[in-house]
Design an enzyme around this catalytic site. Structure first.
Site, short mmCIF file in Angstrom:
data_model
loop_
_atom_site.label_atom_id
_atom_site.label_comp_id
_atom_site.label_asym_id
_atom_site.label_seq_id
_atom_site.Cartn_x
_atom_site.Cartn_y
_atom_site.Cartn_z
N ASN A 148 41.78 60.78 30.07
CA ASN A 148 41.59 60.91 28.63
C ASN A 148 42.02 62.32 28.24
OD1 ASN A 148 40.72 61.13 26.01
ND2 ASN A 148 38.53 60.94 26.46
N TRP A 149 43.18 62.40 27.62
CA TRP A 149 43.71 63.72 27.28
C TRP A 149 43.03 64.31 26.04
CZ3 TRP A 149 49.76 64.29 28.09
CH2 TRP A 149 50.02 64.18 29.46
N LYS A 150 42.23 63.53 25.35
CA LYS A 150 41.55 64.00 24.13
C LYS A 150 42.59 64.60 23.18
CE LYS A 150 37.43 64.40 26.90
NZ LYS A 150 36.12 65.00 27.10
N HIS A 208 33.73 56.66 22.64
CA HIS A 208 33.56 57.91 23.39
C HIS A 208 32.50 58.76 22.70
CE1 HIS A 208 34.38 61.81 25.16
NE2 HIS A 208 34.97 61.15 26.14
N GLU A 267 32.40 61.73 22.02
CA GLU A 267 32.92 62.66 21.00
C GLU A 267 33.18 61.94 19.69
OE1 GLU A 267 35.98 64.26 23.54
OE2 GLU A 267 34.39 65.12 24.79
N GLU A 302 29.48 57.70 30.76
CA GLU A 302 29.78 59.12 30.60
C GLU A 302 28.55 59.84 30.02
OE1 GLU A 302 34.34 59.79 30.35
OE2 GLU A 302 33.52 59.68 28.34
N GLY A 304 32.74 67.85 30.27
CA GLY A 304 33.31 69.18 30.06
C GLY A 304 32.39 70.32 30.43
N SER A 338 33.07 65.49 34.10
CA SER A 338 33.30 66.55 35.10
C SER A 338 33.73 66.01 36.46
CB SER A 338 32.06 67.44 35.23
OG SER A 338 31.81 68.11 34.00
N GLY A 341 38.58 63.67 31.96
CA GLY A 341 39.06 64.47 30.84
C GLY A 341 39.93 65.62 31.32
N GLY A 342 39.35 66.81 31.41
CA GLY A 342 40.11 68.02 31.70
C GLY A 342 41.00 67.92 32.93
P1 13P Z 1 35.69 65.89 31.47
O1 13P Z 1 36.30 65.21 32.68
O2 13P Z 1 36.56 66.99 30.92
O3 13P Z 1 34.28 66.29 31.71
O4 13P Z 1 35.67 64.79 30.29
C1 13P Z 1 35.17 63.54 30.57
C2 13P Z 1 35.47 62.65 29.43
O5 13P Z 1 34.93 62.80 28.35
C3 13P Z 1 36.45 61.57 29.64
O6 13P Z 1 36.46 60.67 28.59
#
Ligand code: 13P
Length: 246
Positions: free
Chosen positions: A10-12, A90, A92, A160, A166, A204, A225-226
Protein backbone atom coordinates in the site's frame (compact mmCIF):
# COMPACT_ATOMS: atom_id res chain seq x y z
CA UNK A 1 -8.45 -24.72 -1.99
CA UNK A 2 -6.16 -23.13 0.57
CA UNK A 3 -6.04 -19.36 1.02
CA UNK A 4 -3.70 -17.75 -1.49
CA UNK A 5 -0.53 -16.18 -0.20
CA UNK A 6 -0.52 -12.48 -0.97
CA UNK A 7 2.17 -9.85 -0.51
CA UNK A 8 0.39 -6.52 -0.94
CA UNK A 9 1.97 -3.09 -0.93
CA UNK A 10 0.00 0.00 0.00
CA UNK A 11 1.88 3.02 -1.26
CA UNK A 12 -0.63 5.41 0.36
CA UNK A 13 -0.05 9.00 -0.84
CA UNK A 14 3.51 8.29 -1.94
CA UNK A 15 5.06 7.95 -5.35
CA UNK A 16 5.30 9.48 -8.77
CA UNK A 17 6.08 7.98 -12.17
CA UNK A 18 9.74 7.83 -11.16
CA UNK A 19 8.80 5.41 -8.36
CA UNK A 20 7.86 2.77 -10.91
CA UNK A 21 11.57 2.00 -11.21
CA UNK A 22 11.19 0.26 -7.84
CA UNK A 23 8.60 -2.04 -9.36
CA UNK A 24 10.91 -2.83 -12.27
CA UNK A 25 13.55 -3.77 -9.75
CA UNK A 26 11.15 -5.85 -7.68
CA UNK A 27 9.99 -7.79 -10.73
CA UNK A 28 13.56 -8.25 -11.94
CA UNK A 29 14.65 -9.55 -8.54
CA UNK A 30 11.59 -11.80 -8.18
CA UNK A 31 10.55 -12.97 -11.64
CA UNK A 32 8.74 -15.92 -10.04
CA UNK A 33 7.82 -14.63 -6.61
CA UNK A 34 6.18 -17.82 -5.32
CA UNK A 35 3.18 -15.89 -3.97
CA UNK A 36 0.68 -13.38 -5.30
CA UNK A 37 2.00 -9.83 -5.54
CA UNK A 38 -0.15 -6.71 -5.43
CA UNK A 39 0.72 -3.04 -5.34
CA UNK A 40 -1.83 -0.36 -4.53
CA UNK A 41 -0.30 2.93 -5.66
CA UNK A 42 -1.93 6.35 -5.72
CA UNK A 43 -4.66 6.51 -8.36
CA UNK A 44 -2.38 8.55 -10.63
CA UNK A 45 -0.10 5.53 -11.06
CA UNK A 46 -2.62 2.71 -11.46
CA UNK A 47 -2.57 2.65 -15.24
CA UNK A 48 1.21 2.73 -15.57
CA UNK A 49 1.65 0.20 -12.76
CA UNK A 50 -0.81 -2.25 -14.28
CA UNK A 51 0.96 -1.92 -17.64
CA UNK A 52 3.98 -3.52 -16.01
CA UNK A 53 2.02 -6.73 -15.59
CA UNK A 54 1.83 -6.62 -11.81
CA UNK A 55 -1.53 -6.89 -10.04
CA UNK A 56 -2.56 -3.37 -9.14
CA UNK A 57 -5.11 -2.00 -6.74
CA UNK A 58 -6.80 1.24 -5.80
CA UNK A 59 -6.81 2.55 -2.24
CA UNK A 60 -10.51 3.45 -2.08
CA UNK A 61 -13.57 3.61 -4.31
CA UNK A 62 -16.97 5.24 -4.15
CA UNK A 63 -20.05 3.16 -3.40
CA UNK A 64 -21.88 4.58 -6.42
CA UNK A 65 -21.19 3.56 -9.99
CA UNK A 66 -20.97 7.14 -11.30
CA UNK A 67 -22.28 10.62 -10.64
CA UNK A 68 -21.58 14.02 -9.10
CA UNK A 69 -18.89 13.06 -6.58
CA UNK A 70 -15.96 15.37 -7.21
CA UNK A 71 -12.64 13.82 -6.35
CA UNK A 72 -13.96 10.30 -5.94
CA UNK A 73 -13.31 7.25 -8.10
CA UNK A 74 -15.80 4.54 -9.04
CA UNK A 75 -14.83 0.89 -8.84
CA UNK A 76 -15.42 0.45 -12.57
CA UNK A 77 -13.03 3.33 -13.25
CA UNK A 78 -10.32 1.61 -11.23
CA UNK A 79 -10.96 -1.52 -13.20
CA UNK A 80 -10.88 0.45 -16.45
CA UNK A 81 -7.46 1.84 -15.48
CA UNK A 82 -6.13 -1.68 -15.00
CA UNK A 83 -6.78 -2.38 -11.32
CA UNK A 84 -7.83 -5.83 -10.14
CA UNK A 85 -8.11 -4.98 -6.42
CA UNK A 86 -9.10 -2.12 -4.16
CA UNK A 87 -8.24 -1.50 -0.51
CA UNK A 88 -11.34 -0.54 1.47
CA UNK A 89 -11.82 0.65 5.02
CA UNK A 90 -8.16 1.36 5.69
CA UNK A 91 -7.83 2.96 9.11
CA UNK A 92 -6.52 6.13 7.49
CA UNK A 93 -9.80 6.36 5.54
CA UNK A 94 -11.82 5.51 8.62
CA UNK A 95 -9.96 8.19 10.61
CA UNK A 96 -9.29 10.92 8.04
CA UNK A 97 -12.62 10.59 6.24
CA UNK A 98 -14.89 9.19 8.94
CA UNK A 99 -15.69 6.05 6.98
CA UNK A 100 -18.07 3.71 8.77
CA UNK A 101 -18.49 -0.04 8.50
CA UNK A 102 -21.71 0.53 6.55
CA UNK A 103 -19.89 2.67 4.01
CA UNK A 104 -17.06 0.18 3.72
CA UNK A 105 -19.58 -2.60 3.09
CA UNK A 106 -21.33 -0.54 0.41
CA UNK A 107 -17.98 0.15 -1.26
CA UNK A 108 -17.12 -3.55 -1.16
CA UNK A 109 -20.38 -4.38 -2.90
CA UNK A 110 -19.56 -1.77 -5.56
CA UNK A 111 -16.08 -3.26 -5.95
CA UNK A 112 -17.49 -6.75 -6.41
CA UNK A 113 -20.02 -5.52 -8.95
CA UNK A 114 -17.15 -4.00 -10.93
CA UNK A 115 -15.18 -7.23 -10.78
CA UNK A 116 -12.59 -6.03 -8.27
CA UNK A 117 -11.22 -7.96 -5.31
CA UNK A 118 -11.95 -5.98 -2.14
CA UNK A 119 -9.13 -5.87 0.41
CA UNK A 120 -11.14 -4.98 3.51
CA UNK A 121 -9.18 -3.59 6.46
CA UNK A 122 -10.02 -3.99 10.15
CA UNK A 123 -8.14 -2.91 13.23
CA UNK A 124 -8.42 -1.75 16.80
CA UNK A 125 -7.04 1.47 18.23
CA UNK A 126 -4.53 1.42 21.04
CA UNK A 127 -7.22 2.56 23.50
CA UNK A 128 -9.45 -0.33 22.42
CA UNK A 129 -6.62 -2.83 22.87
CA UNK A 130 -5.77 -1.39 26.28
CA UNK A 131 -9.43 -1.75 27.25
CA UNK A 132 -9.40 -5.43 26.17
CA UNK A 133 -11.90 -4.74 23.40
CA UNK A 134 -9.82 -5.98 20.47
CA UNK A 135 -11.72 -9.17 19.68
CA UNK A 136 -15.10 -7.45 19.98
CA UNK A 137 -13.97 -4.59 17.76
CA UNK A 138 -12.59 -6.91 15.09
CA UNK A 139 -15.63 -9.19 15.16
CA UNK A 140 -17.91 -6.17 14.85
CA UNK A 141 -15.96 -4.61 11.98
CA UNK A 142 -15.77 -7.95 10.20
CA UNK A 143 -19.49 -8.59 10.50
CA UNK A 144 -20.44 -5.10 9.32
CA UNK A 145 -17.74 -4.30 6.74
CA UNK A 146 -17.71 -7.58 4.81
CA UNK A 147 -20.78 -7.88 2.56
CA UNK A 148 -22.86 -11.01 2.05
CA UNK A 149 -21.57 -11.28 -1.52
CA UNK A 150 -18.02 -11.92 -0.30
CA UNK A 151 -16.23 -15.05 -1.50
CA UNK A 152 -12.66 -16.27 -1.24
CA UNK A 153 -12.21 -15.16 -4.84
CA UNK A 154 -13.42 -11.58 -4.46
CA UNK A 155 -12.40 -10.66 -0.91
CA UNK A 156 -9.24 -10.42 1.17
CA UNK A 157 -9.37 -9.35 4.81
CA UNK A 158 -6.50 -7.44 6.40
CA UNK A 159 -5.94 -7.07 10.14
CA UNK A 160 -4.17 -3.79 10.72
CA UNK A 161 -3.99 -2.63 14.33
CA UNK A 162 -4.19 1.15 14.11
CA UNK A 163 -1.41 1.59 16.65
CA UNK A 164 0.96 -0.61 14.65
CA UNK A 165 0.67 1.33 11.40
CA UNK A 166 3.80 3.31 10.65
CA UNK A 167 4.98 3.12 14.24
CA UNK A 168 7.53 0.32 14.17
CA UNK A 169 5.46 -1.44 16.84
CA UNK A 170 3.74 -4.76 16.23
CA UNK A 171 1.46 -6.96 18.31
CA UNK A 172 2.95 -10.09 19.83
CA UNK A 173 2.70 -13.25 17.75
CA UNK A 174 0.04 -14.51 20.14
CA UNK A 175 -1.99 -11.33 19.69
CA UNK A 176 -1.84 -11.62 15.90
CA UNK A 177 -2.70 -15.34 16.12
CA UNK A 178 -5.71 -14.64 18.33
CA UNK A 179 -7.19 -12.08 15.95
CA UNK A 180 -6.50 -14.13 12.82
CA UNK A 181 -8.10 -17.21 14.40
CA UNK A 182 -11.17 -15.14 15.23
CA UNK A 183 -11.40 -13.78 11.68
CA UNK A 184 -11.00 -17.27 10.24
CA UNK A 185 -13.69 -18.69 12.53
CA UNK A 186 -16.17 -15.94 11.76
CA UNK A 187 -15.60 -16.10 8.00
CA UNK A 188 -15.83 -19.91 7.96
CA UNK A 189 -19.07 -19.77 9.94
CA UNK A 190 -20.63 -17.19 7.62
CA UNK A 191 -19.39 -18.09 4.13
CA UNK A 192 -19.25 -21.42 2.34
CA UNK A 193 -15.63 -20.78 1.36
CA UNK A 194 -14.72 -18.60 4.35
CA UNK A 195 -11.86 -20.96 5.22
CA UNK A 196 -10.19 -19.97 1.95
CA UNK A 197 -10.32 -16.19 2.26
CA UNK A 198 -6.78 -14.81 2.40
CA UNK A 199 -6.08 -13.06 5.70
CA UNK A 200 -3.33 -10.45 5.75
CA UNK A 201 -1.55 -8.85 8.66
CA UNK A 202 -0.54 -5.20 8.28
CA UNK A 203 1.30 -2.74 10.50
CA UNK A 204 5.07 -2.24 10.57
CA UNK A 205 5.87 -5.37 8.56
CA UNK A 206 9.57 -5.19 7.68
CA UNK A 207 12.16 -7.58 6.23
CA UNK A 208 13.31 -8.31 9.79
CA UNK A 209 9.95 -9.47 11.18
CA UNK A 210 8.20 -10.84 8.09
CA UNK A 211 9.21 -14.50 8.41
CA UNK A 212 8.11 -14.63 12.02
CA UNK A 213 4.74 -13.07 11.20
CA UNK A 214 4.18 -15.38 8.22
CA UNK A 215 4.70 -18.40 10.48
CA UNK A 216 1.61 -17.46 12.53
CA UNK A 217 -1.44 -19.65 11.77
CA UNK A 218 -4.00 -18.03 9.45
CA UNK A 219 -1.61 -15.30 8.34
CA UNK A 220 -1.68 -15.69 4.56
CA UNK A 221 0.33 -12.61 3.72
CA UNK A 222 0.85 -8.97 4.53
CA UNK A 223 -0.42 -5.53 3.69
CA UNK A 224 2.76 -3.48 3.76
CA UNK A 225 2.99 0.30 3.86
CA UNK A 226 6.39 1.97 4.18
CA UNK A 227 8.42 -1.13 3.41
CA UNK A 228 6.59 -1.63 0.10
CA UNK A 229 8.00 1.56 -1.38
CA UNK A 230 11.49 0.19 -1.98
CA UNK A 231 12.25 -3.04 -3.82
CA UNK A 232 15.11 -3.62 -1.41
CA UNK A 233 12.64 -3.77 1.48
CA UNK A 234 9.60 -5.31 -0.20
CA UNK A 235 11.60 -7.99 -2.01
CA UNK A 236 12.75 -9.76 1.15
CA UNK A 237 9.19 -9.64 2.52
CA UNK A 238 7.91 -11.28 -0.67
CA UNK A 239 10.65 -13.90 -0.42
CA UNK A 240 9.79 -14.58 3.22
CA UNK A 241 6.15 -15.15 2.32
CA UNK A 242 7.04 -17.46 -0.54
CA UNK A 243 9.29 -19.45 1.80
CA UNK A 244 6.71 -19.69 4.59
CA UNK A 245 5.04 -23.03 5.13
CA UNK A 246 1.31 -23.68 5.06
P1 13P B 1 3.20 0.38 7.57
O1 13P B 1 3.69 -0.92 6.96
O2 13P B 1 3.93 1.58 7.04
O3 13P B 1 3.13 0.31 9.05
O4 13P B 1 1.69 0.59 7.05
C1 13P B 1 0.81 -0.46 7.14
C2 13P B 1 -0.42 -0.11 6.39
O5 13P B 1 -1.17 0.76 6.78
C3 13P B 1 -0.70 -0.86 5.16
O6 13P B 1 -1.98 -0.62 4.69
Amino acid sequence: MAPRKLAAGNWKMNGTLASLAEVDRLLADHPQPGCDLLICPPATLIHAMAAKGIATGGQDCHANASGAHTGDIAAAQLRDAGASHVILGHSERRTDHGETDDQVRAKAIAAHEAGLVAVICLGETEAQRDADQTLDVIAGQLAASVPDCATAANTVVAYEPVWAIGTGRTPTNDQIAEVHALMRDRLAARFADGADVSLLYGGSVKPGNAAEIFAIPHVDGALVGGASLKAGDFGPIVAALAASGG
